[in-house]
Design a protein around this motif. Structure first.
Motif, PDB file in Angstrom:
ATOM      1  N   ALA A 269       0.839  -1.203   0.000  1.00 42.33           N
ATOM      2  CA  ALA A 269       0.000   0.000   0.000  1.00 42.33           C
ATOM      3  C   ALA A 269       0.875   1.255   0.000  1.00 42.33           C
ATOM      4  N   SER A 270       1.963   1.214   0.755  1.00 42.70           N
ATOM      5  CA  SER A 270       2.874   2.354   0.829  1.00 42.70           C
ATOM      6  C   SER A 270       3.452   2.646  -0.554  1.00 42.70           C
ATOM      7  N   ILE A 271       3.869   1.597  -1.239  1.00 42.82           N
ATOM      8  CA  ILE A 271       4.443   1.755  -2.582  1.00 42.82           C
ATOM      9  C   ILE A 271       3.392   2.349  -3.524  1.00 42.82           C
ATOM     10  N   ALA A 272       2.193   1.776  -3.486  1.00 43.05           N
ATOM     11  CA  ALA A 272       1.135   2.236  -4.390  1.00 43.05           C
ATOM     12  C   ALA A 272       0.715   3.681  -4.065  1.00 43.05           C
ATOM     13  N   TYR A 273       0.703   4.007  -2.787  1.00 41.65           N
ATOM     14  CA  TYR A 273       0.257   5.332  -2.341  1.00 41.65           C
ATOM     15  C   TYR A 273       1.243   6.428  -2.743  1.00 41.65           C
ATOM     16  N   THR A 274       2.502   6.061  -2.948  1.00 38.97           N
ATOM     17  CA  THR A 274       3.537   7.051  -3.276  1.00 38.97           C
ATOM     18  C   THR A 274       3.170   7.832  -4.531  1.00 38.97           C
ATOM     19  N   GLU A 275       3.002   7.133  -5.635  1.00 37.13           N
ATOM     20  CA  GLU A 275       2.700   7.779  -6.919  1.00 37.13           C
ATOM     21  C   GLU A 275       1.321   8.444  -6.878  1.00 37.13           C
ATOM     22  N   PHE A 276       0.379   7.703  -6.283  1.00 42.58           N
ATOM     23  CA  PHE A 276      -1.001   8.215  -6.202  1.00 42.58           C
ATOM     24  C   PHE A 276      -1.039   9.569  -5.488  1.00 42.58           C
ATOM     25  N   THR A 277      -0.319   9.686  -4.392  1.00 42.15           N
ATOM     26  CA  THR A 277      -0.398  10.929  -3.617  1.00 42.15           C
ATOM     27  C   THR A 277       0.430  12.054  -4.246  1.00 42.15           C
ATOM     28  N   LEU A 278       1.538  11.704  -4.915  1.00 45.35           N
ATOM     29  CA  LEU A 278       2.296  12.755  -5.613  1.00 45.35           C
ATOM     30  C   LEU A 278       1.424  13.343  -6.727  1.00 45.35           C
TER      31      LEU A 278
END
Ligand code: PCA
Length: 330
Positions: A269-278
């Protein structure tokens, strides 16, 4: 084998262990304080962990997650678990470096700047960390990294010189030190309170992940996010060791299986959230991109100072962690 692969293998085993766990004993209701917003991936993962534990223990352990620092603020959660005010909770241990420098293993600038490296660093630190926690009546269940840390400002910044005098929101010892070494003015503010702090001008800058800026809608006050990838700090879910010791082996096994699943799922989730939140910061109108060469060079210098300071404070244990980490990266 890389740590991520090991975690995935553990997840497969955990499903078996969870099915094997039996109910037994009276149902216990546990409150679980967490410091970050309910929609943050750490908090959502905590709720999934609680569901897994409820199911895996046949309802024997019924955990209620309290997100956003609503039960205890982040800074108070560790003590609340230690003293048995709550049986379980989540805390960013790098906020407690003043107790033991090892707690800051994950906030040494530019030591581990990717998810893979950070997993290796965590694996190298885990035994030492667990030993320190055991002495504090704490048992570690699972740990999940935040996305890489970058710098937020309300103006374009291309060098450390341009950071002089800025009011800087810090969240642990390393972030306060970073502010001091860059000529900024640190003020410690919990993530749950930063929107307000930026809106009122109490703070004008911070180092954090895209995730936290996104969760707190900082584009309402700030304009720039520089992807510095300084470090990936960990949140740790811990249980009071007396409470843990009072559980039967099946219950402990079921909970550990859920913890292994949560570690793997949280990392994903952390990995996926990185791009999503940027992307979310961009959609909010912020300028998001890598830091310029001058700023990177300046920050590397600050990082070198902080690294030697940490190594001195963390002594032989710290050096052993860094050596083991570096050996694992070869
Ligand atoms: N968010 C948390 C800690 C690290 C991060 O990315 C915060 O800013 O408080």
């Amino acid at each position: 084998m890389k740590t991520f692969t090991k975690l995935m293998a553990a997840t497969a085993l955990s499903a078996v262990a969870a099915t094997a766990a039996s109910a037994g004993g009276h149902a216990q209701k546990w409150d679980m304080p967490m410091a970050y917003s309910a929609t943050n991936f750490h908090s959502e993962n905590g709720v999934a962990f609680a569901d897994c534990v409820r199911e895996g223990t046949g309802g024997a352990i019924d955990i209620t997650v309290h997100a956003s620092g609503s039960l205890f603020k982040g800074a108070d959660i560790k003590r609340a678990i230690q003293t048995g005010q709550v049986p379980i909770g989540e805390r960013l241990l790098s906020g407690h470096q003043n107790e033991n420098a090892i707690f800051g293993f994950d906030s040494v600038p530019f030591l581990a700047t990717s998810y893979d490296a950070s997993a290796e660093l965590f694996a190298a630190a885990k035994p030492t960390l667990e030993g320190i926690l055991a002495d504090q009546n704490l048992t570690l269940l699972y740990s999940v990294p935040w996305p890489p840390q970058g710098l937020y400002f309300k103006k374009e910044v291309n060098s450390v010189a341009e950071m002089e005098g800025i009011k800087f929101r810090s969240y642990n010892n390393a972030t306060s030190r970073l502010a001091e070494l860059t000529g900024m003015q640190p003020v410690t503010i919990e993530a749950a309170e930063i929107s307000q702090a930026f809106a009122t001008g109490v703070a004008e800058s911070m180092v954090s992940s895209g995730a936290t800026g996104y969760d707190r809608k900082v584009w309402e006050s700030l304009t720039h996010f520089y992807e510095v990838d300084a470090w990936l700090p960990y949140n740790h879910v811990m249980v009071n060791s007396d409470v843990w010791g009072g559980l039967d082996a099946d219950t402990q096994g079921a909970m550990m299986a859920c913890a292994d699943t949560a570690a793997a799922a949280g990392l994903e989730a952390s990995i996926a959230y990185t791009e999503f939140t940027l992307n979310g910061l961009r959609e909010g109108g912020m300028t998001v991109g890598p830091a310029g060469d001058q700023l990177v060079d300046d920050l590397k210098e600050v990082g070198a100072t902080m690294t030697s300071e940490w190594l001195e404070a963390a002594g032989d244990d710290g050096a052993a962690i860094v050596d083991a980490f570096k050996a694992s990266m070869n």
